[in-house]
Motif scaffolding. Structure first.
Motif, PDB file in Angstrom:
ATOM      1  N   TRP A   1      68.605-105.044 -55.876  1.00 44.52           N
ATOM      2  CA  TRP A   1      67.150-104.847 -55.917  1.00 44.52           C
ATOM      3  C   TRP A   1      66.396-106.048 -56.486  1.00 44.52           C
ATOM      4  O   TRP A   1      65.180-106.005 -56.630  1.00 44.52           O
ATOM      5  CB  TRP A   1      66.837-103.588 -56.729  1.00 44.52           C
ATOM      6  CG  TRP A   1      67.332-102.396 -56.002  1.00 44.52           C
ATOM      7  CD1 TRP A   1      68.543-101.782 -56.143  1.00 44.52           C
ATOM      8  CD2 TRP A   1      66.655-101.714 -54.961  1.00 44.52           C
ATOM      9  NE1 TRP A   1      68.643-100.746 -55.247  1.00 44.52           N
ATOM     10  CE2 TRP A   1      67.509-100.679 -54.515  1.00 44.52           C
ATOM     11  CE3 TRP A   1      65.416-101.869 -54.349  1.00 44.52           C
ATOM     12  CZ2 TRP A   1      67.150 -99.805 -53.485  1.00 44.52           C
ATOM     13  CZ3 TRP A   1      65.050-100.996 -53.334  1.00 44.52           C
ATOM     14  CH2 TRP A   1      65.919 -99.977 -52.921  1.00 44.52           C
ATOM     15  N   THR A   2      67.082-107.122 -56.789  1.00 46.64           N
ATOM     16  CA  THR A   2      66.466-108.285 -57.414  1.00 46.64           C
ATOM     17  C   THR A   2      65.268-108.779 -56.597  1.00 46.64           C
ATOM     18  O   THR A   2      65.392-109.051 -55.404  1.00 46.64           O
ATOM     19  CB  THR A   2      67.502-109.419 -57.571  1.00 46.64           C
ATOM     20  OG1 THR A   2      68.628-108.915 -58.277  1.00 46.64           O
ATOM     21  CG2 THR A   2      66.906-110.599 -58.322  1.00 46.64           C
ATOM     22  N   ASP A   3      64.124-108.854 -57.267  1.00 48.24           N
ATOM     23  CA  ASP A   3      62.881-109.377 -56.706  1.00 48.24           C
ATOM     24  C   ASP A   3      62.310-108.569 -55.536  1.00 48.24           C
ATOM     25  O   ASP A   3      61.476-109.079 -54.778  1.00 48.24           O
ATOM     26  CB  ASP A   3      63.040-110.845 -56.288  1.00 48.24           C
ATOM     27  CG  ASP A   3      63.329-111.731 -57.479  1.00 48.24           C
ATOM     28  OD1 ASP A   3      62.819-111.437 -58.585  1.00 48.24           O
ATOM     29  OD2 ASP A   3      64.082-112.712 -57.317  1.00 48.24           O
TER      30      ASP A   3
ATOM     31  N   ASP B   1      68.330-107.898 -47.769  1.00 47.74           N
ATOM     32  CA  ASP B   1      67.953-109.268 -47.423  1.00 47.74           C
ATOM     33  C   ASP B   1      66.874-109.267 -46.344  1.00 47.74           C
ATOM     34  O   ASP B   1      66.966-108.532 -45.360  1.00 47.74           O
ATOM     35  CB  ASP B   1      69.165-110.065 -46.923  1.00 47.74           C
ATOM     36  CG  ASP B   1      70.157-110.362 -48.036  1.00 47.74           C
ATOM     37  OD1 ASP B   1      69.830-110.134 -49.218  1.00 47.74           O
ATOM     38  OD2 ASP B   1      71.273-110.823 -47.710  1.00 47.74           O
ATOM     39  N   GLY B   2      65.866-110.074 -46.547  1.00 48.41           N
ATOM     40  CA  GLY B   2      64.782-110.194 -45.583  1.00 48.41           C
ATOM     41  C   GLY B   2      63.629-109.232 -45.819  1.00 48.41           C
ATOM     42  O   GLY B   2      62.587-109.357 -45.195  1.00 48.41           O
ATOM     43  N   TYR B   3      63.824-108.271 -46.705  1.00 48.07           N
ATOM     44  CA  TYR B   3      62.754-107.310 -47.005  1.00 48.07           C
ATOM     45  C   TYR B   3      62.100-107.659 -48.335  1.00 48.07           C
ATOM     46  O   TYR B   3      62.771-108.079 -49.278  1.00 48.07           O
ATOM     47  CB  TYR B   3      63.294-105.881 -47.080  1.00 48.07           C
ATOM     48  CG  TYR B   3      63.802-105.363 -45.766  1.00 48.07           C
ATOM     49  CD1 TYR B   3      62.920-105.021 -44.751  1.00 48.07           C
ATOM     50  CD2 TYR B   3      65.170-105.226 -45.528  1.00 48.07           C
ATOM     51  CE1 TYR B   3      63.389-104.542 -43.532  1.00 48.07           C
ATOM     52  CE2 TYR B   3      65.643-104.756 -44.322  1.00 48.07           C
ATOM     53  CZ  TYR B   3      64.746-104.418 -43.329  1.00 48.07           C
ATOM     54  OH  TYR B   3      65.215-103.951 -42.124  1.00 48.07           O
ATOM     55  N   ASP B   4      60.793-107.466 -48.392  1.00 44.69           N
ATOM     56  CA  ASP B   4      60.042-107.697 -49.626  1.00 44.69           C
ATOM     57  C   ASP B   4      59.643-106.383 -50.290  1.00 44.69           C
ATOM     58  O   ASP B   4      59.750-106.232 -51.500  1.00 44.69           O
ATOM     59  CB  ASP B   4      58.776-108.510 -49.322  1.00 44.69           C
ATOM     60  CG  ASP B   4      59.107-109.834 -48.653  1.00 44.69           C
ATOM     61  OD1 ASP B   4      59.793-110.648 -49.288  1.00 44.69           O
ATOM     62  OD2 ASP B   4      58.726-110.022 -47.485  1.00 44.69           O
ATOM     63  N   ASN B   5      59.154-105.456 -49.482  1.00 42.13           N
ATOM     64  CA  ASN B   5      58.654-104.173 -49.971  1.00 42.13           C
ATOM     65  C   ASN B   5      59.567-103.059 -49.467  1.00 42.13           C
ATOM     66  O   ASN B   5      59.816-102.941 -48.273  1.00 42.13           O
ATOM     67  CB  ASN B   5      57.242-103.907 -49.433  1.00 42.13           C
ATOM     68  CG  ASN B   5      56.289-105.035 -49.785  1.00 42.13           C
ATOM     69  OD1 ASN B   5      56.146-105.398 -50.943  1.00 42.13           O
ATOM     70  ND2 ASN B   5      55.649-105.601 -48.777  1.00 42.13           N
ATOM     71  N   ILE B   6      60.040-102.231 -50.404  1.00 42.98           N
ATOM     72  CA  ILE B   6      60.929-101.134 -50.041  1.00 42.98           C
ATOM     73  C   ILE B   6      60.246 -99.823 -50.439  1.00 42.98           C
ATOM     74  O   ILE B   6      60.065 -99.531 -51.624  1.00 42.98           O
ATOM     75  CB  ILE B   6      62.294-101.219 -50.765  1.00 42.98           C
ATOM     76  CG1 ILE B   6      62.839-102.637 -50.813  1.00 42.98           C
ATOM     77  CG2 ILE B   6      63.264-100.203 -50.161  1.00 42.98           C
ATOM     78  CD1 ILE B   6      63.110-103.301 -49.493  1.00 42.98           C
TER      79      ILE B   6
END
Length: 172
Positions: free
Chosen positions: A113-115, A84-89
Protein backbone atom coordinates in the motif's frame (compact mmCIF):
# COMPACT_ATOMS: atom_id res chain seq x y z
CA UNK A 1 -6.30 12.73 -10.94
CA UNK A 2 -4.25 9.51 -11.18
CA UNK A 3 -5.25 5.98 -12.12
CA UNK A 4 -8.08 4.45 -10.11
CA UNK A 5 -8.85 0.94 -8.89
CA UNK A 6 -12.21 0.06 -7.38
CA UNK A 7 -11.99 -3.04 -5.16
CA UNK A 8 -15.38 -4.23 -3.97
CA UNK A 9 -17.30 -7.01 -2.31
CA UNK A 10 -21.07 -7.04 -2.83
CA UNK A 11 -23.78 -9.45 -1.70
CA UNK A 12 -26.52 -10.42 -4.11
CA UNK A 13 -29.56 -12.36 -2.92
CA UNK A 14 -31.07 -11.96 0.53
CA UNK A 15 -30.14 -8.64 2.16
CA UNK A 16 -31.44 -6.61 5.07
CA UNK A 17 -33.18 -3.57 3.62
CA UNK A 18 -34.76 -1.06 5.97
CA UNK A 19 -36.22 -3.61 8.38
CA UNK A 20 -37.09 -6.37 5.91
CA UNK A 21 -35.24 -9.04 3.99
CA UNK A 22 -35.27 -8.56 0.22
CA UNK A 23 -33.82 -10.60 -2.63
CA UNK A 24 -31.45 -8.37 -4.60
CA UNK A 25 -30.48 -9.28 -8.16
CA UNK A 26 -27.50 -6.95 -7.80
CA UNK A 27 -25.80 -6.08 -4.52
CA UNK A 28 -25.88 -2.53 -3.20
CA UNK A 29 -22.11 -2.20 -3.14
CA UNK A 30 -21.86 -3.25 -6.78
CA UNK A 31 -24.02 -0.25 -7.72
CA UNK A 32 -21.70 2.01 -5.72
CA UNK A 33 -18.55 0.57 -7.34
CA UNK A 34 -20.00 1.07 -10.81
CA UNK A 35 -20.97 4.66 -9.99
CA UNK A 36 -17.39 5.37 -8.89
CA UNK A 37 -16.06 3.92 -12.14
CA UNK A 38 -18.52 5.97 -14.17
CA UNK A 39 -17.50 9.17 -12.36
CA UNK A 40 -13.70 8.83 -12.32
CA UNK A 41 -12.84 5.89 -14.56
CA UNK A 42 -10.60 3.06 -13.49
CA UNK A 43 -10.64 -0.68 -13.13
CA UNK A 44 -13.18 -2.72 -11.18
CA UNK A 45 -12.03 -5.75 -9.20
CA UNK A 46 -14.73 -7.84 -7.52
CA UNK A 47 -13.72 -9.78 -4.43
CA UNK A 48 -15.45 -13.17 -4.45
CA UNK A 49 -15.01 -16.13 -2.11
CA UNK A 50 -14.35 -19.71 -3.17
CA UNK A 51 -16.89 -20.93 -0.60
CA UNK A 52 -20.06 -18.87 -1.00
CA UNK A 53 -21.69 -17.38 2.03
CA UNK A 54 -25.07 -18.86 2.96
CA UNK A 55 -27.96 -17.79 0.72
CA UNK A 56 -30.09 -17.21 3.83
CA UNK A 57 -29.42 -13.72 5.17
CA UNK A 58 -29.43 -14.68 8.85
CA UNK A 59 -27.15 -17.68 8.29
CA UNK A 60 -24.80 -15.40 6.36
CA UNK A 61 -24.64 -12.93 9.26
CA UNK A 62 -23.77 -15.81 11.60
CA UNK A 63 -20.98 -16.90 9.24
CA UNK A 64 -19.69 -13.33 8.96
CA UNK A 65 -19.66 -12.90 12.75
CA UNK A 66 -17.80 -16.20 13.24
CA UNK A 67 -15.21 -15.15 10.62
CA UNK A 68 -14.69 -11.79 12.28
CA UNK A 69 -14.41 -13.32 15.76
CA UNK A 70 -11.80 -15.83 14.57
CA UNK A 71 -9.97 -13.32 12.34
CA UNK A 72 -10.59 -15.64 9.37
CA UNK A 73 -9.33 -14.99 5.88
CA UNK A 74 -11.63 -16.78 3.42
CA UNK A 75 -10.03 -18.03 0.22
CA UNK A 76 -10.85 -15.96 -2.85
CA UNK A 77 -11.59 -17.09 -6.40
CA UNK A 78 -9.04 -14.59 -7.74
CA UNK A 79 -6.47 -12.27 -6.22
CA UNK A 80 -5.19 -8.93 -7.37
CA UNK A 81 -1.42 -9.39 -7.25
CA UNK A 82 -0.26 -5.76 -7.31
CA UNK A 83 -1.35 -2.15 -7.06
CA UNK A 84 1.40 -1.02 -9.45
CA UNK A 85 0.17 1.72 -11.75
CA UNK A 86 -2.71 2.73 -9.49
CA UNK A 87 -2.79 5.92 -7.44
CA UNK A 88 -6.26 5.87 -5.87
CA UNK A 89 -7.75 2.67 -4.46
CA UNK A 90 -11.44 2.70 -3.61
CA UNK A 91 -12.30 -0.06 -1.14
CA UNK A 92 -16.02 -0.74 -1.19
CA UNK A 93 -18.03 -3.19 0.84
CA UNK A 94 -21.06 -3.75 3.03
CA UNK A 95 -20.79 -3.10 6.75
CA UNK A 96 -20.83 -6.55 8.38
CA UNK A 97 -20.55 -6.42 12.16
CA UNK A 98 -19.10 -2.91 12.03
CA UNK A 99 -16.47 -3.42 9.33
CA UNK A 100 -15.74 -4.95 5.94
CA UNK A 101 -16.37 -8.65 5.31
CA UNK A 102 -13.26 -10.73 6.14
CA UNK A 103 -12.98 -11.61 2.44
CA UNK A 104 -11.99 -7.99 1.78
CA UNK A 105 -9.22 -8.28 4.38
CA UNK A 106 -7.97 -11.44 2.64
CA UNK A 107 -7.27 -9.37 -0.48
CA UNK A 108 -5.95 -6.26 1.27
CA UNK A 109 -3.30 -8.14 3.25
CA UNK A 110 -1.66 -9.38 0.03
CA UNK A 111 -0.87 -5.92 -1.35
CA UNK A 112 1.79 -3.22 -0.92
CA UNK A 113 0.00 0.00 0.00
CA UNK A 114 3.03 2.31 0.00
CA UNK A 115 2.11 5.75 -1.36
CA UNK A 116 -1.39 4.71 -2.45
CA UNK A 117 -4.44 6.77 -1.59
CA UNK A 118 -7.18 4.68 0.02
CA UNK A 119 -10.79 5.80 -0.29
CA UNK A 120 -13.25 3.72 1.73
CA UNK A 121 -16.93 3.32 0.91
CA UNK A 122 -19.38 1.31 3.00
CA UNK A 123 -22.95 0.39 2.31
CA UNK A 124 -24.98 -0.08 5.48
CA UNK A 125 -28.45 -0.05 7.00
CA UNK A 126 -27.71 2.20 9.95
CA UNK A 127 -24.16 1.53 11.14
CA UNK A 128 -22.37 3.99 8.87
CA UNK A 129 -18.63 3.41 8.52
CA UNK A 130 -18.38 1.42 11.76
CA UNK A 131 -14.71 0.70 12.52
CA UNK A 132 -13.85 0.16 8.86
CA UNK A 133 -11.56 3.18 8.48
CA UNK A 134 -9.56 2.24 11.59
CA UNK A 135 -9.34 -1.35 10.33
CA UNK A 136 -8.08 -0.23 6.92
CA UNK A 137 -5.36 1.87 8.53
CA UNK A 138 -4.06 -1.27 10.26
CA UNK A 139 -4.04 -3.30 7.04
CA UNK A 140 -2.96 -0.75 4.43
CA UNK A 141 0.44 0.23 5.83
CA UNK A 142 2.10 3.12 4.01
CA UNK A 143 -1.13 4.37 2.42
CA UNK A 144 -2.64 7.83 2.62
CA UNK A 145 -6.34 7.95 3.44
CA UNK A 146 -9.11 10.07 2.04
CA UNK A 147 -12.44 10.75 3.67
CA UNK A 148 -14.72 7.73 3.55
CA UNK A 149 -18.33 7.64 2.42
CA UNK A 150 -21.15 5.69 4.06
CA UNK A 151 -24.21 5.07 1.89
CA UNK A 152 -27.40 3.48 3.13
CA UNK A 153 -27.79 0.28 1.15
CA UNK A 154 -31.45 0.82 0.37
CA UNK A 155 -30.56 4.23 -1.11
CA UNK A 156 -27.54 3.01 -3.05
CA UNK A 157 -29.21 2.39 -6.39
CA UNK A 158 -30.40 6.00 -6.45
CA UNK A 159 -27.21 7.56 -5.07
CA UNK A 160 -25.21 7.85 -8.29
CA UNK A 161 -24.87 11.64 -8.03
CA UNK A 162 -23.74 11.56 -4.37
CA UNK A 163 -21.26 8.72 -4.92
CA UNK A 164 -19.92 10.24 -8.14
CA UNK A 165 -19.41 13.65 -6.56
CA UNK A 166 -17.56 12.08 -3.60
CA UNK A 167 -15.34 10.05 -5.95
CA UNK A 168 -14.48 13.10 -8.07
CA UNK A 169 -13.66 15.21 -5.01
CA UNK A 170 -11.62 12.37 -3.47
CA UNK A 171 -9.34 11.94 -6.47
CA UNK A 172 -8.34 15.62 -6.83
Amino acid sequence: MGKNLILYYSRKGENYCGGTIRDLKKGNTEFAAEYIQKAVGGDLFEIDTVKPYAADYYACTDEAKAELNSNARPELKAYLESLDGYDNIFICGPCWWGTYPCAVFTQLEKLDWTDKKVLPLMTHEGSGMGSSEKDLKKLCKGAKFGKGLAVRGTACEGAEQEIGAWALKSTK
